[in-house]
Design a protein around this motif. Structure first.
Motif, PDB file in Angstrom:
ATOM      1  N   LEU A  20       0.831  -1.207   0.000  1.00 47.51           N
ATOM      2  CA  LEU A  20       0.000   0.000   0.000  1.00 47.51           C
ATOM      3  C   LEU A  20       0.863   1.254   0.000  1.00 47.51           C
ATOM      4  O   LEU A  20       0.513   2.248  -0.628  1.00 47.51           O
ATOM      5  CB  LEU A  20      -0.952  -0.011   1.200  1.00 47.51           C
ATOM      6  CG  LEU A  20      -2.040   1.050   1.192  1.00 47.51           C
ATOM      7  CD1 LEU A  20      -2.883   0.987  -0.081  1.00 47.51           C
ATOM      8  CD2 LEU A  20      -2.919   0.915   2.415  1.00 47.51           C
ATOM      9  N   GLU A  21       1.999   1.189   0.671  1.00 47.86           N
ATOM     10  CA  GLU A  21       2.956   2.298   0.656  1.00 47.86           C
ATOM     11  C   GLU A  21       3.371   2.597  -0.787  1.00 47.86           C
ATOM     12  O   GLU A  21       3.362   3.750  -1.231  1.00 47.86           O
ATOM     13  CB  GLU A  21       4.183   1.944   1.490  1.00 47.86           C
ATOM     14  CG  GLU A  21       5.321   2.943   1.385  1.00 47.86           C
ATOM     15  CD  GLU A  21       6.567   2.490   2.122  1.00 47.86           C
ATOM     16  OE1 GLU A  21       7.249   3.381   2.656  1.00 47.86           O
ATOM     17  OE2 GLU A  21       6.869   1.279   2.159  1.00 47.86           O
ATOM     18  N   SER A  22       3.711   1.560  -1.509  1.00 45.76           N
ATOM     19  CA  SER A  22       4.143   1.712  -2.894  1.00 45.76           C
ATOM     20  C   SER A  22       3.028   2.279  -3.767  1.00 45.76           C
ATOM     21  O   SER A  22       3.263   3.146  -4.608  1.00 45.76           O
ATOM     22  CB  SER A  22       4.603   0.364  -3.436  1.00 45.76           C
ATOM     23  OG  SER A  22       4.913   0.445  -4.795  1.00 45.76           O
ATOM     24  N   ARG A  23       1.811   1.804  -3.562  1.00 44.26           N
ATOM     25  CA  ARG A  23       0.679   2.248  -4.379  1.00 44.26           C
ATOM     26  C   ARG A  23       0.226   3.664  -4.051  1.00 44.26           C
ATOM     27  O   ARG A  23      -0.237   4.387  -4.929  1.00 44.26           O
ATOM     28  CB  ARG A  23      -0.509   1.315  -4.189  1.00 44.26           C
ATOM     29  CG  ARG A  23      -0.329  -0.040  -4.802  1.00 44.26           C
ATOM     30  CD  ARG A  23      -1.596  -0.829  -4.641  1.00 44.26           C
ATOM     31  NE  ARG A  23      -1.501  -2.138  -5.244  1.00 44.26           N
ATOM     32  CZ  ARG A  23      -2.522  -2.968  -5.373  1.00 44.26           C
ATOM     33  NH1 ARG A  23      -3.724  -2.618  -4.934  1.00 44.26           N
ATOM     34  NH2 ARG A  23      -2.356  -4.137  -5.933  1.00 44.26           N
ATOM     35  N   SER A  24       0.323   4.044  -2.770  1.00 41.90           N
ATOM     36  CA  SER A  24      -0.235   5.326  -2.340  1.00 41.90           C
ATOM     37  C   SER A  24       0.782   6.450  -2.272  1.00 41.90           C
ATOM     38  O   SER A  24       0.412   7.626  -2.313  1.00 41.90           O
ATOM     39  CB  SER A  24      -0.888   5.175  -0.960  1.00 41.90           C
ATOM     40  OG  SER A  24       0.097   4.953   0.040  1.00 41.90           O
ATOM     41  N   GLY A  25       2.065   6.098  -2.113  1.00 37.31           N
ATOM     42  CA  GLY A  25       3.080   7.126  -1.930  1.00 37.31           C
ATOM     43  C   GLY A  25       3.180   7.592  -0.483  1.00 37.31           C
ATOM     44  O   GLY A  25       3.963   8.487  -0.174  1.00 37.31           O
ATOM     45  N   LEU A  26       2.396   6.980   0.409  1.00 39.36           N
ATOM     46  CA  LEU A  26       2.450   7.304   1.831  1.00 39.36           C
ATOM     47  C   LEU A  26       3.351   6.292   2.514  1.00 39.36           C
ATOM     48  O   LEU A  26       3.374   5.130   2.147  1.00 39.36           O
ATOM     49  CB  LEU A  26       1.042   7.254   2.438  1.00 39.36           C
ATOM     50  CG  LEU A  26       0.026   8.209   1.815  1.00 39.36           C
ATOM     51  CD1 LEU A  26      -1.379   7.855   2.277  1.00 39.36           C
ATOM     52  CD2 LEU A  26       0.357   9.644   2.178  1.00 39.36           C
ATOM     53  N   SER A  27       4.079   6.729   3.533  1.00 31.79           N
ATOM     54  CA  SER A  27       5.027   5.829   4.175  1.00 31.79           C
ATOM     55  C   SER A  27       4.314   4.726   4.951  1.00 31.79           C
ATOM     56  O   SER A  27       3.188   4.902   5.437  1.00 31.79           O
ATOM     57  CB  SER A  27       5.950   6.608   5.121  1.00 31.79           C
ATOM     58  OG  SER A  27       5.250   6.989   6.290  1.00 31.79           O
ATOM     59  N   GLN A  28       4.997   3.599   5.084  1.00 31.29           N
ATOM     60  CA  GLN A  28       4.469   2.479   5.858  1.00 31.29           C
ATOM     61  C   GLN A  28       4.268   2.911   7.301  1.00 31.29           C
ATOM     62  O   GLN A  28       3.291   2.530   7.942  1.00 31.29           O
ATOM     63  CB  GLN A  28       5.417   1.279   5.746  1.00 31.29           C
ATOM     64  CG  GLN A  28       4.908   0.016   6.409  1.00 31.29           C
ATOM     65  CD  GLN A  28       5.305  -0.096   7.873  1.00 31.29           C
ATOM     66  OE1 GLN A  28       6.337   0.417   8.292  1.00 31.29           O
ATOM     67  NE2 GLN A  28       4.482  -0.738   8.655  1.00 31.29           N
ATOM     68  N   GLN A  29       5.156   3.742   7.805  1.00 29.25           N
ATOM     69  CA  GLN A  29       5.040   4.240   9.175  1.00 29.25           C
ATOM     70  C   GLN A  29       3.761   5.067   9.336  1.00 29.25           C
ATOM     71  O   GLN A  29       3.044   4.927  10.335  1.00 29.25           O
ATOM     72  CB  GLN A  29       6.267   5.076   9.526  1.00 29.25           C
ATOM     73  CG  GLN A  29       6.268   5.591  10.945  1.00 29.25           C
ATOM     74  CD  GLN A  29       7.516   6.385  11.280  1.00 29.25           C
ATOM     75  OE1 GLN A  29       8.373   6.623  10.434  1.00 29.25           O
ATOM     76  NE2 GLN A  29       7.625   6.812  12.516  1.00 29.25           N
ATOM     77  N   TYR A  30       3.446   5.908   8.365  1.00 26.50           N
ATOM     78  CA  TYR A  30       2.227   6.719   8.412  1.00 26.50           C
ATOM     79  C   TYR A  30       0.988   5.824   8.345  1.00 26.50           C
ATOM     80  O   TYR A  30       0.041   5.996   9.114  1.00 26.50           O
ATOM     81  CB  TYR A  30       2.220   7.734   7.273  1.00 26.50           C
ATOM     82  CG  TYR A  30       0.998   8.617   7.278  1.00 26.50           C
ATOM     83  CD1 TYR A  30       0.905   9.691   8.156  1.00 26.50           C
ATOM     84  CD2 TYR A  30      -0.073   8.370   6.426  1.00 26.50           C
ATOM     85  CE1 TYR A  30      -0.222  10.498   8.181  1.00 26.50           C
ATOM     86  CE2 TYR A  30      -1.196   9.168   6.447  1.00 26.50           C
ATOM     87  CZ  TYR A  30      -1.260  10.233   7.324  1.00 26.50           C
ATOM     88  OH  TYR A  30      -2.382  11.015   7.347  1.00 26.50           O
ATOM     89  N   LEU A  31       0.996   4.861   7.419  1.00 25.25           N
ATOM     90  CA  LEU A  31      -0.136   3.941   7.278  1.00 25.25           C
ATOM     91  C   LEU A  31      -0.355   3.143   8.556  1.00 25.25           C
ATOM     92  O   LEU A  31      -1.497   2.946   8.991  1.00 25.25           O
ATOM     93  CB  LEU A  31       0.083   3.010   6.086  1.00 25.25           C
ATOM     94  CG  LEU A  31       0.105   3.684   4.716  1.00 25.25           C
ATOM     95  CD1 LEU A  31       0.613   2.732   3.659  1.00 25.25           C
ATOM     96  CD2 LEU A  31      -1.277   4.220   4.356  1.00 25.25           C
ATOM     97  N   SER A  32       0.727   2.698   9.174  1.00 27.56           N
ATOM     98  CA  SER A  32       0.633   1.971  10.433  1.00 27.56           C
ATOM     99  C   SER A  32       0.005   2.849  11.512  1.00 27.56           C
ATOM    100  O   SER A  32      -0.856   2.396  12.275  1.00 27.56           O
ATOM    101  CB  SER A  32       2.020   1.502  10.869  1.00 27.56           C
ATOM    102  OG  SER A  32       1.963   0.891  12.138  1.00 27.56           O
ATOM    103  N   GLY A  33       0.420   4.109  11.583  1.00 31.89           N
ATOM    104  CA  GLY A  33      -0.145   5.041  12.545  1.00 31.89           C
ATOM    105  C   GLY A  33      -1.632   5.255  12.326  1.00 31.89           C
ATOM    106  O   GLY A  33      -2.405   5.348  13.287  1.00 31.89           O
TER     107      GLY A  33
END
Length: 68
Positions: A20-33
């Motif tokens: 999802l990080e790759s698809r969205s451009g948002l960091s994995q850390q942000y998505l986890s948060g």
């Protein structure tokens, strides 16, 4: 609510946070948060995530079913 919907939809689609990080451009850390309820996304971020998941943005904003 957004975080729980994000996690549920991501898992239903068989995606990792890294994909999802790759698809969205948002960091994995942000998505986890987000998934843990530690961050509050803007409506633009909600839209970007929905596009990466291939769902309508309202799917991330729907109230969760009552668990009573």
């Amino acid at each position: 609510m957004v975080g729980e919907n994000l996690k549920r939809l991501r898992q239903e689609k068989g995606l990792t946070q890294e994909v999802l990080e790759s698809r969205s451009g948002l960091s994995q850390q942000y998505l986890s948060g987000l998934e843990r309820g530690k961050r509050n996304p803007t409506i633009i971020t909600v839209y970007e995530i929905s596009q990466a998941l291939g769902v309508h943005y309202l799917e991330l904003l729907r109230p969760l079913p009552d668990s009573n």
